[in-house]
Structure formats: C-alpha cells, structure tokens
Design a protein around this motif. Structure first.
Motif, mmCIF file in Angstrom:
data_model
loop_
_atom_site.group_PDB
_atom_site.id
_atom_site.type_symbol
_atom_site.label_atom_id
_atom_site.label_comp_id
_atom_site.label_asym_id
_atom_site.label_seq_id
_atom_site.Cartn_x
_atom_site.Cartn_y
_atom_site.Cartn_z
ATOM 1 N N VAL A 108 0.846 -1.195 0.000
ATOM 2 C CA VAL A 108 0.000 0.000 0.000
ATOM 3 C C VAL A 108 0.880 1.242 0.000
ATOM 4 O O VAL A 108 1.927 1.273 0.646
ATOM 5 C CB VAL A 108 -0.931 0.002 1.231
ATOM 6 C CG1 VAL A 108 -1.719 1.297 1.321
ATOM 7 C CG2 VAL A 108 -1.871 -1.198 1.185
ATOM 8 N N THR A 109 0.472 2.286 -0.720
ATOM 9 C CA THR A 109 1.190 3.552 -0.733
ATOM 10 C C THR A 109 0.233 4.703 -0.444
ATOM 11 O O THR A 109 -0.972 4.610 -0.678
ATOM 12 C CB THR A 109 1.882 3.808 -2.089
ATOM 13 O OG1 THR A 109 0.885 3.826 -3.126
ATOM 14 C CG2 THR A 109 2.897 2.710 -2.400
ATOM 15 N N ASN A 120 -4.570 -3.054 -3.239
ATOM 16 C CA ASN A 120 -3.439 -3.258 -2.338
ATOM 17 C C ASN A 120 -3.920 -3.461 -0.897
ATOM 18 O O ASN A 120 -3.389 -4.311 -0.170
ATOM 19 C CB ASN A 120 -2.481 -2.077 -2.422
ATOM 20 C CG ASN A 120 -1.747 -2.022 -3.740
ATOM 21 O OD1 ASN A 120 -1.571 -3.046 -4.403
ATOM 22 N ND2 ASN A 120 -1.317 -0.847 -4.159
ATOM 23 N N PHE A 121 -4.909 -2.695 -0.470
ATOM 24 C CA PHE A 121 -5.473 -2.907 0.864
ATOM 25 C C PHE A 121 -6.103 -4.291 0.962
ATOM 26 O O PHE A 121 -5.889 -5.014 1.943
ATOM 27 C CB PHE A 121 -6.531 -1.842 1.168
ATOM 28 C CG PHE A 121 -6.007 -0.667 1.952
ATOM 29 C CD1 PHE A 121 -5.885 -0.729 3.330
ATOM 30 C CD2 PHE A 121 -5.643 0.498 1.309
ATOM 31 C CE1 PHE A 121 -5.415 0.350 4.060
ATOM 32 C CE2 PHE A 121 -5.169 1.589 2.024
ATOM 33 C CZ PHE A 121 -5.049 1.512 3.401
ATOM 34 N N ASN A 122 -6.884 -4.665 -0.027
ATOM 35 C CA ASN A 122 -7.573 -5.955 0.035
ATOM 36 C C ASN A 122 -6.595 -7.127 -0.017
ATOM 37 O O ASN A 122 -6.810 -8.152 0.642
ATOM 38 C CB ASN A 122 -8.612 -6.041 -1.083
ATOM 39 C CG ASN A 122 -9.791 -5.123 -0.833
ATOM 40 O OD1 ASN A 122 -10.094 -4.787 0.311
ATOM 41 N ND2 ASN A 122 -10.467 -4.704 -1.890
ATOM 42 N N ASN A 123 -5.519 -6.984 -0.766
ATOM 43 C CA ASN A 123 -4.485 -8.030 -0.774
ATOM 44 C C ASN A 123 -3.793 -8.127 0.577
ATOM 45 O O ASN A 123 -3.497 -9.234 1.062
ATOM 46 C CB ASN A 123 -3.459 -7.741 -1.868
ATOM 47 C CG ASN A 123 -4.001 -8.002 -3.258
ATOM 48 O OD1 ASN A 123 -4.947 -8.766 -3.441
ATOM 49 N ND2 ASN A 123 -3.422 -7.356 -4.262
ATOM 50 N N ALA A 124 -3.522 -6.979 1.198
ATOM 51 C CA ALA A 124 -2.883 -6.988 2.512
ATOM 52 C C ALA A 124 -3.772 -7.676 3.545
ATOM 53 O O ALA A 124 -3.307 -8.473 4.358
ATOM 54 C CB ALA A 124 -2.565 -5.558 2.943
ATOM 55 N N GLY A 129 -1.615 9.573 6.705
ATOM 56 C CA GLY A 129 -1.547 9.850 5.274
ATOM 57 C C GLY A 129 -2.896 9.695 4.606
ATOM 58 O O GLY A 129 -3.848 9.152 5.184
ATOM 59 N N ASP A 130 -2.991 10.199 3.378
ATOM 60 C CA ASP A 130 -4.170 10.019 2.539
ATOM 61 C C ASP A 130 -3.976 8.804 1.647
ATOM 62 O O ASP A 130 -2.931 8.646 1.020
ATOM 63 C CB ASP A 130 -4.398 11.247 1.658
ATOM 64 C CG ASP A 130 -4.875 12.445 2.452
ATOM 65 O OD1 ASP A 130 -5.519 12.243 3.492
ATOM 66 O OD2 ASP A 130 -4.605 13.589 2.031
ATOM 67 N N TYR A 131 -5.003 7.963 1.576
ATOM 68 C CA TYR A 131 -4.960 6.751 0.764
ATOM 69 C C TYR A 131 -6.103 6.812 -0.247
ATOM 70 O O TYR A 131 -7.280 6.868 0.134
ATOM 71 C CB TYR A 131 -5.097 5.504 1.641
ATOM 72 C CG TYR A 131 -3.970 5.347 2.646
ATOM 73 C CD1 TYR A 131 -2.862 4.563 2.362
ATOM 74 C CD2 TYR A 131 -4.020 6.004 3.880
ATOM 75 C CE1 TYR A 131 -1.828 4.420 3.285
ATOM 76 C CE2 TYR A 131 -2.991 5.866 4.801
ATOM 77 C CZ TYR A 131 -1.901 5.077 4.494
ATOM 78 O OH TYR A 131 -0.887 4.945 5.416
#
Length: 299
Positions: free
Chosen positions: A47-48, A58-62, A75-77
């Motif tokens: 995630v960045t 990326n969130f769902n994979n994490a 931070g802003d996502y």
C-alpha cells in the motif's frame, strides 16, 4: 586477515542463524521478532499513500494475505472501490484517511465494508466526494447479492464524511443481504463505538433484518433527513449521542416500516439518552410509522 577476524567475530556474535531479529531482546526476553509479529504496516505490504494510484486492491491483498493486525500510518490513501475488511483487524493512526475522490472515480460504493467474523476496525477517517446511497461505511454485507455472515464485528471511533446534496446519501449503513440471499448472510451482534458523521442525509441506517447491534455515543453534523433510522430492523440499541447542527426538516430517531415483504417492521429497538438540536420548525425529534411497535425510545 583483519577482515577475516571481523567476519569471525561477527559470526560468533550472531550465532548459527546469522544476524536475525531473534538477537534483539528486551529485559523480559521478548525478541524483536515477537514485536514484529504483533502487527504489520500496510506500507510494508504494497500500500502507498497519496493520490497517484488507487490503493483498493493493495489494501484488500494486505487483508487477505496476513493474519496479523494491520496498521495504517498517517496519510491520505486513494480508494476508488471498496476496502473489504472481512477478517482480522485494521488499526488506523490518528491522521490516516481513506478517501474516494471524484476526479479519479465516479464509484458510489462504500469506502469501507466491515464484515466477517469478529473483525475490527479501530479509528480512521473515511471520506467520499461521490454520492453514497449505500453508505460511506457499510457494516455487514456489501450489497443485496453478497453472501457470507457478519457476526460480532466492531467499528471503533470512525470519522465519516459524506457528500451533501443527495437526499439518499447514508453515512454508516448497517446492512444485511439476508432478506435477498437467505440465512448464510446474517448480520448480528455488531458494536459501534463513538462514530462521528458529517454531511450525510441519513447518519446511521439499520436496514431490514439487522439484529442485536449496539451503537454507543454517535455524533452527527449536517444531517439532511435523519440521524438514526430503522427500516425493518429489530432488537438494536443506541446509547447516548447527539445530533448537532442540521437541516430544517431533520428527524432525530426515524422508525420506519419494512420495505421488503421478506422482512418485518421495526420493532424492539432501544434508544436511550440520545439528544438533539434540530434546526427549523419542520424538524422533529421522533417519527414512528404505524406498524413499528414495542420500541423503547428515550430522548
């Protein structure tokens, strides 16, 4: 010869496994590895921050690929779809924000879905610039066709910001697809602590069949239609909370009949100690449809 001596000494200090996180120990003999296993940052799992790319996948994979608590730093996502928290725990830093921006997507789905068994979301700001008829945050199932139970989940201290101007926009939606897909989509026993909800037509909506949920100390600003609405929901509890500045015509607690024949009317719900300052002569503290009975409302 000097380098060889250094290498020999280093190897002796590290032990047979080399330099690992097992070598760093606290006074109680817990190692750095023990500490690392407690939680992991989403930034270490792909995630960045920022708005250069959508971070939904990326969130769902994490979430899917770890059994540890996930930490979301400040931070802003950028989220163009829906983050699906169906297992484990997300813990947000104070200034961490998931945001759906209109310049990148027209998607109207929730920013976050919280479901599954014993899942938890702690903190976080959830924002959308698009319409959100199914909620900025949805707890239970994502939509009418979604299958999978949502039981004993917890939503803690969320800050929810919606888009004004659409009469159907929902802030926090406690939703069940059980009336549409059957008993494998139950939504029971969830808990919400201190949600803060801005600029949503409907602050919190309990939809048909949702049962045995508890909401503590909800705070609402800028509601256009109603702060707390029950649509064919039963056996739910709201304790405390306040409806702050809002539009003329707003309802504090809104008890409505069922909208689908596979459900039943709102009944046996309990609201205690909720306070409000509705604006204008058309506002009201409580509205009850004819078929909504046996509710205990204390305002």
């Amino acid at each position: 010869e000097l380098q060889a001596a250094i290498n020999t000494a280093a190897a002796a200090g590290a032990g047979a496994n080399g330099w690992t996180d097992l070598l760093i120990k606290l006074a109680n003999n817990r190692t750095q590895r023990d500490k690392n296993n407690e939680s992991v940052s989403v930034l270490d799992l792909g995630v960045t921050t920022g708005f250069s790319a959508d971070q939904t996948a990326n969130f769902n994979n994490a979430i899917a690929n770890t059994d540890r608590e996930l930490f979301v730093p400040d931070g802003d996502y950028r989220i163009d779809g829906t983050v699906m928290l169906t297992k484990g725990k997300l813990r947000f830093s104070k200034k961490a924000r998931l945001i759906k921006k209109a310049q990148y997507t027209t998607n109207t789905d929730p920013v976050l879905m919280l479901g599954g068994w014993h899942t938890e979301c702690d903190g976080g700001e959830f924002v959308t610039e698009n319409d959100h008829p199914n909620g900025v945050v949805i707890c239970g199932q994502l939509n009418k066709t979604y299958q999978g139970n949502a039981l004993c989940w917890r939503l803690i201290n969320p800050l929810i910001r919606g888009k004004t101007g659409n009469a159907d926009n929902i802030g926090l939606h406690i939703f069940s697809s059980q009336p549409f897909v059957g008993d494998n989509a139950a939504n029971y026993f969830g808990t919400v602590f201190n949600p803060i909800i801005f600029d949503c037509s409907y602050g919190i909506v309990f939809s048909e069949i949702v049962n045995a949920h508890t909401v503590f100390a909800p705070q609402f600003w800028g509601c256009g239609k109603a702060a707390i609405t029950f649509y064919g929901a039963y056996g739910n509890t709201v304790v405390g909370g306040f409806l702050h500045q809002s539009a003329n015509g707003v309802i504090g607690v809104n008890l409505r009949d069922m909208r689908f024949q596979t459900a039943h009317h709102s009944t046996l719900n309990y609201v205690y100690g909720f306070n409000l300052e509705p604006y204008g002569d058309s506002s009201m503290a409580l509205y009850i449809d004819t078929n909504c009975t046996l509710n205990n409302i204390n305002l």
